[in-house]
Write a protein that holds these residues in place. Sequence first.
Motif, PDB file in Angstrom:
ATOM      1  N   UNK A   1       0.843  -1.192   0.000  1.00 18.58           N
ATOM      2  CA  UNK A   1       0.000   0.000   0.000  1.00 18.58           C
ATOM      3  C   UNK A   1       0.880   1.245   0.000  1.00 18.58           C
ATOM      4  N   UNK A   2       0.352   2.343  -0.540  1.00 17.90           N
ATOM      5  CA  UNK A   2       1.090   3.608  -0.534  1.00 17.90           C
ATOM      6  C   UNK A   2       0.820   4.292   0.796  1.00 17.90           C
ATOM      7  N   UNK A   3       1.856   4.500   1.635  1.00 12.58           N
ATOM      8  CA  UNK A   3       1.633   4.950   3.011  1.00 12.58           C
ATOM      9  C   UNK A   3       1.038   6.344   3.131  1.00 12.58           C
ATOM     10  N   UNK A   4       1.240   7.193   2.113  1.00 11.22           N
ATOM     11  CA  UNK A   4       0.739   8.566   2.184  1.00 11.22           C
ATOM     12  C   UNK A   4      -0.684   8.702   1.642  1.00 11.22           C
ATOM     13  N   UNK A   5      -1.285   7.578   1.279  1.00 11.05           N
ATOM     14  CA  UNK A   5      -2.657   7.596   0.772  1.00 11.05           C
ATOM     15  C   UNK A   5      -3.579   6.872   1.737  1.00 11.05           C
ATOM     16  N   UNK A   6      -4.825   7.343   1.845  1.00 15.15           N
ATOM     17  CA  UNK A   6      -5.825   6.639   2.651  1.00 15.15           C
ATOM     18  C   UNK A   6      -6.200   5.331   1.965  1.00 15.15           C
TER      19      UNK A   6
END
Length: 228
Positions: A98-103
């Motif tokens: 998952x992209x950590x800076x995205x919800x």
Amino acid sequence: MTEPVLALTDARLTLDGNAGPVEILKGITLSVARGETLGMIGPSGSGKSSLLMLMGGLERATGGTVTALGHDLTAMDEDALARFRRGNMGVVFQSFHLIPTMTALENVAVPLELAGVPDAFDRAEAELAAVGLASRMHHYPSQMSGGEQQRVALARAAAPRPAILLADEPTGNLDGANGAAIMDMLFGLRDRHGATLILVTHAPELAARCDRVVRLADGRVAGEGLAA
């Protein structure tokens, strides 16, 4: 006879290692029917994950052919493979990626937006609700448990309505209860979208839920079924 969704003919994979070329897959011939659930088992190093990567066009065969939905993956360049995967395949890994800076919502919706899906966020909301995360859509990965992160990854894989779902040890980083819940959801996604599911697992109880089980050993198909 219906054309298989996936077909490998004498597929081989050789990678460069520190001591020279390493033969990972040694001539795999295998076909998967539309709507089938195939489990792939075998000891560590037997080539299961590498075979799944060939099926998804994430690794390029160094010999033989790999055909998916009638398209020869071995003849495509990287851009064509990426476009093909985006429209036809969903991939779930042991690590959630998952992209950590995205919800959670953005992790599911942004790939749909990039693919030009007009109702990307509506569809992402529906998929997250389907995996029990309606109340967690606006949380970031760091605010979620491992089981919740894997559910986001499942929703992301299922959101494009792929014809083929590939899952590489999707319960490997989870405890027993979370792992069982993820598998129930994965099989539920298959049923809901009519996808063909190919699952790499070390767990015999998960493999037993599949329509067919292939055993790998030393880069080759060693047989079918759970028993050696």
